[in-house]
Design an enzyme around this catalytic site. Structure first.
Site, PDB file in Angstrom:
ATOM      1  N   ASP A  15       0.856  -1.187   0.000  1.00 30.86           N
ATOM      2  CA  ASP A  15       0.000   0.000   0.000  1.00 30.86           C
ATOM      3  C   ASP A  15       0.896   1.242   0.000  1.00 30.86           C
ATOM      4  O   ASP A  15       1.689   1.444   0.918  1.00 30.86           O
ATOM      5  CB  ASP A  15      -0.881  -0.039   1.260  1.00 30.86           C
ATOM      6  N   ASP A 109      -3.534   2.082  -5.529  1.00 28.52           N
ATOM      7  CA  ASP A 109      -2.212   2.016  -4.894  1.00 28.52           C
ATOM      8  C   ASP A 109      -2.096   0.873  -3.893  1.00 28.52           C
ATOM      9  O   ASP A 109      -1.270   0.922  -2.995  1.00 28.52           O
ATOM     10  CB  ASP A 109      -1.893   3.342  -4.196  1.00 28.52           C
ATOM     11  N   GLU A 110      -2.897  -0.148  -4.060  1.00 25.73           N
ATOM     12  CA  GLU A 110      -2.965  -1.193  -3.049  1.00 25.73           C
ATOM     13  C   GLU A 110      -3.166  -2.550  -3.714  1.00 25.73           C
ATOM     14  O   GLU A 110      -3.999  -2.673  -4.617  1.00 25.73           O
ATOM     15  CB  GLU A 110      -4.187  -0.895  -2.176  1.00 25.73           C
TER      16      GLU A 110
HETATM   17 MG   LIG Z   1      -2.290   4.000   0.216  1.00 25.70          MG
END
Ligand SMILES: [Mg+2]
Length: 443
Positions: A15, A109-110
């Site tokens: 993340d 983003d993960e």
């Molecule tokens: Mg993040």
């Protein structure tokens, strides 16, 4: 796969830290080390991401931008540049895929990565450290990583590792890690469930584990109760599923008593839309189609949709579309359930809204489509703080603000020194709004 109990810590959760704000600080050297708020910049805008410097003052994602600005008066408030975030996202995901083909991307983003079958199963921490270093070198961004035996532990470990950390929780240490955590930390426990658990005095995972199954199902419902019962024991057989790309996000609510009347229904649509918007924000992109689902007192159910000219991540625009879709279902009878969901999801949501969100409420769907790949002259109307601009001789930079024909800009980019802001007269020095230039090279 799902029923096989994993014995080793081979689920990795990655993340990026303060992703949107970190990209802005990388691309805008004068903002490094300064508080940055990325999100809707109009009067009803919401924070998408606050940089760590901004979080020190209490600013948070999903907070109204007006409140975050009051908490952090020194913050640079920037409009999201989804094209840039998508480019960085693709680079991060490509690095994660070097660890294993089993990568399940959860948002921009993960992602989860399953290391079980690959060459890194024996030393996942070394593999994670190496991939974090490569991502840092390529993108300048910090990606925190958690590793555990289950998705639950991996996700909680990456949360605990932030900022810029790596945490591996070995199976024998799982209870010591999980039990002291607040129940709110557990993915899927939102504010409403947390409040219900609070009434049972269940504030930590240890408290939660002490609750009998029947108490939990009576408190939060059959399936959520059973789920909480398992999660409290670290039981989470969900496999990493690479195909599970999200097609939609949404929320729905069944009312304890049927609701009736335009005002009550309108208020309810707002509440359900708020929840759906929170999930869209967590997903990290925009949506083009908004679907309203309405179930009436006689159990007939209607869905109606509104499709925007282009994807949007702007709450005011999506909210207006949700109201329009719900109205199209006809709201003359009592309503027992309302749902709002977002479809045609895009991490490339193009934000081409009028400056004032209030105008959008009045006229939601008359936004002219604009091609973001096409450079166009900067004006007071299309200026947004943070967007990329180019000058014929001064080069690339970004918009601070525009008043009339006076444009305040900074000429800087990822590999230049920080620049002072300067004011140009657009009639003398025309500027072009240009797409982000994302340079990804190992440093
Ligand atoms: Mg993040």
């Amino acid at each position: 796969m799902a029923d096989r109990t994993r014995t080793r810590a081979t689920v990795l959760h990655a993340d990026a830290d303060s992703f949107f704000a970190a990209v802005e600080q990388r691309d805008k050297p004068s903002l490094r080390g300064r508080p940055v708020l990325v999100g809707g910049t109009g009067p009803r805008g919401v924070v998408s991401t606050a940089s760590y410097e901004a979080r020190l003052t209490g600013a948070r994602s999903a907070m109204p931008m007006s409140r975050a600005r009051r908490l952090t008066p020194a913050a640079a408030v920037l409009y999201p540049r989804f094209e840039a975030y998508s480019a960085y996202s693709r680079a991060i995901m490509a690095e994660l895929r070097t660890l294993s083909p089993l990568v399940e991307q959860l948002s921009i983003d993960e992602a989860f990565v399953d290391l079980q079958e690959g060459p890194f199963a024996d030393d996942p921490a070394a593999a994670a450290a190496a991939v974090r270093a490569r991502i840092r070198s390529l993108t300048g961004l910090a990606v925190s990583v958690g590793i555990g035996r289950t998705k639950l532990v991996a996700k909680l470990a990456s949360d605990a590792a932030k900022p810029d950390g790596l945490l591996l929780v070995e199976p024998p240490d799982e209870d010591a890690f999980l039990l002291p955590l607040p129940v709110r930390a557990v993915p899927g426990i939102g504010p409403a469930t947390a409040a219900a658990l609070e009434r049972l005095d269940a504030r930590t995972v240890a408290d939660l584990r002490r609750q009998p199954l029947d108490v939990l199902t009576m408190t939060v419902g059959e399936s959520s109760g059973a789920n909480l019962y398992r999660l409290a024991r670290g039981i989470d057989p969900r496999p990493v599923s690479p195909g599970a790309e999200r097609k939609s996000v949404g929320a729905e609510r069944t009312f304890a008593a049927d609701i009736f009347g335009r005002d009550a229904i309108s208020t309810a649509i707002d509440a359900v839309t708020d929840e759906a918007l929170r999930r869209l924000t967590a997903h990290g992109g925009g949506a083009r189609t908004v679907v309203a689902k309405v179930r009436f007192a006689d159990f007939t159910t209607l869905t109606r949709s509104v499709t925007l000219p282009q994807p949007s991540a702007e709450p005011a625009e999506l909210r207006a579309a949700a109201h329009q879709a719900a109205l199209a279902a006809g709201l003359t009878d009592s309503v027992r359930l309302l749902g709002v969901s977002f479809h045609n999801l895009s991490a490339h949501a193009q934000l081409t809204l009028p400056w004032d969100d209030d105008e959008v409420q009045a006229e939601p769907l008359v936004l002219p489509p604009e091609d973001p790949t096409q450079a166009r002259p900067l004006t007071e109307e299309n200026a947004r703080p943070g967007l990329d601009i180019e000058h014929a001789t001064l080069g690339r930079g970004w918009v601070v603000h525009v008043r009339g024909r006076a444009a305040t800009v900074r000429f800087e980019s990822v590999d230049t020194p920080p620049a002072r802001s300067q004011v140009l007269d657009l009639d003398v020095d025309p500027l072009l709004l240009v797409p982000p230039l994302v340079a990804l090279e190992p440093s």
